[in-house]
Design an enzyme around this catalytic site. Sequence first.
Site, PDB file in Angstrom:
ATOM      1  N   GLU A  75     -15.346  50.691 -21.337  1.00 63.65           N
ATOM      2  CA  GLU A  75     -14.809  52.041 -21.488  1.00 63.65           C
ATOM      3  C   GLU A  75     -15.912  53.060 -21.749  1.00 63.65           C
ATOM      4  O   GLU A  75     -15.867  54.171 -21.256  1.00 63.65           O
ATOM      5  CB  GLU A  75     -13.813  52.035 -22.657  1.00 63.65           C
ATOM      6  CG  GLU A  75     -12.956  53.270 -22.734  1.00 63.65           C
ATOM      7  CD  GLU A  75     -11.881  53.110 -23.800  1.00 63.65           C
ATOM      8  OE1 GLU A  75     -11.278  52.032 -23.879  1.00 63.65           O
ATOM      9  OE2 GLU A  75     -11.674  54.052 -24.569  1.00 63.65           O
ATOM     10  N   ASP A  76     -16.896  52.670 -22.535  1.00 66.56           N
ATOM     11  CA  ASP A  76     -17.860  53.659 -23.017  1.00 66.56           C
ATOM     12  C   ASP A  76     -19.297  53.488 -22.526  1.00 66.56           C
ATOM     13  O   ASP A  76     -20.170  54.250 -22.919  1.00 66.56           O
ATOM     14  CB  ASP A  76     -17.897  53.631 -24.562  1.00 66.56           C
ATOM     15  CG  ASP A  76     -16.562  54.034 -25.169  1.00 66.56           C
ATOM     16  OD1 ASP A  76     -15.837  54.803 -24.510  1.00 66.56           O
ATOM     17  OD2 ASP A  76     -16.247  53.577 -26.274  1.00 66.56           O
TER      18      ASP A  76
END
Length: 477
Positions: A75-76
């Site tokens: 996600e990051d």
Amino acid sequence: MTIQTLLKEVKSKNPKADLDLIRLAYDFAEEAHRGQKRLSGENYIQHSLATASNLANLGLSDTIIIAGLLHDVPEDTAKTIEDVEKEFGKEVAALVKGTTKLGKIKYRGIQRYIENLRKMFLAMADDIRIILIKFADRIHNLETLAPLPEEKRKRIALESLEIYAPIANRLGMGELKGRLEDLSFPYVLPEEYKMLTRRVKERFKEEEQYIKKAKKEVEELLREEKIEVVSIHGRAKHLYSLYQKLLKHDMDFNEIYDLIAIRIIVPTISACYATLGIIHKNWKPLKGRIKDYIATPKPNGYQSLHTTVFCLEGQVVEFQIRTPKMHEHAEFGIAAHFHYKEEGALKSKKDLRKEFAWIKDLILIQKEVKDQNQFLESIKTDIFQNHIFVFTPKGDVIDLPEGSTPVDFAYHVHTDLGNKCTGTKINEKMSKLDTKLKSGDMVEIIMDKKRKHPSTDWLEFVKTHLAKERIRRYTKR
Ligand code: MN
């Protein structure tokens, strides 16, 4: 926190854990997140470590701990889910994927929020371990809420209180539910929280002294009767759950009967009953406060004997008596099934689904209720409200939200049974279809096979959104 601390924790819980693989996952996550900071100023990897540590402390297996370390990577960071799969295999990758939120642009605001919930529920129904990682992640997020803007703080805390804690409760994870609630409480209701901590602090010292004395006395009594004791401890009531109880009783502490509670763990079920007998022989029990959750477990599987007695000096004390196995279940609930020790004997998905049949309801609501606000309401009433459990004539247990009627029961069992029901017997007596059911009722539905559709009048008294939705479907035609 460092990787060494985590490895030490893992090892103390599970001497056979694959520490090399866990370290490899740490190196992978550390490299991916390098340079990223949390709002608190800490390196991002601290969050990954804390999540993994929460999972390790639940006694969970290597696979889940590794997925915990990696949960924010796709996600990051620049690394993708495919990279995770290449390094750590399909199972870890699937867990990480299930924990990941939706892509950034697809939805906004409340819509994004609800779509993320939907995704979480679907992922959880597919693999219940995903929610365990979500819990571990959420606990650390709550612990580090302070630097966030107020609005965001409140939203995360409220979501934890309204969605995460009830899920933990329904999964039988009592300890985790208490932690989620107590961490959220100060952000959701700051004034009430301050007031309560002040009042509890005043009482705390006295209670501690008293519990020590009572504990000693019980130990003595059980020794005389030759009952082996695994452990006895006072349990401090979680703050938020105390607050909930006080609300029901005009904030009067004297109405709270389990303010002082002592937990007795003995080796066997018969020792549990013997212990109950000894307590009652010495101290008078309060009427209506003896609960046998061993013979009739709560819908989430909780087992224990509860009794409230006038103990030493006439003080009201609640005793909770259980075996070590029941204790583990009460603290860890479903997580106990994923304990590293159980991996070999892991129950099949099917068994778990049977034990937690409401997860199926979650999927049904998810499919049937399209309107977003209604979706959230349905989840809150059908899944998370206080529950009663009733029996089918065959003795199967069905759990329903408080206030449910035989029509809700019928729709819960089968759509067809709901559509064709004409009458009901509750505990073998003919009853009206709008009767509010009580825990322990045996419910039989009388069906008219020729009947084609439900009655719109039912809409006035059915409780569950699922029943409403199905009745409405007919009225629309
Ligand atoms: Mn996270």
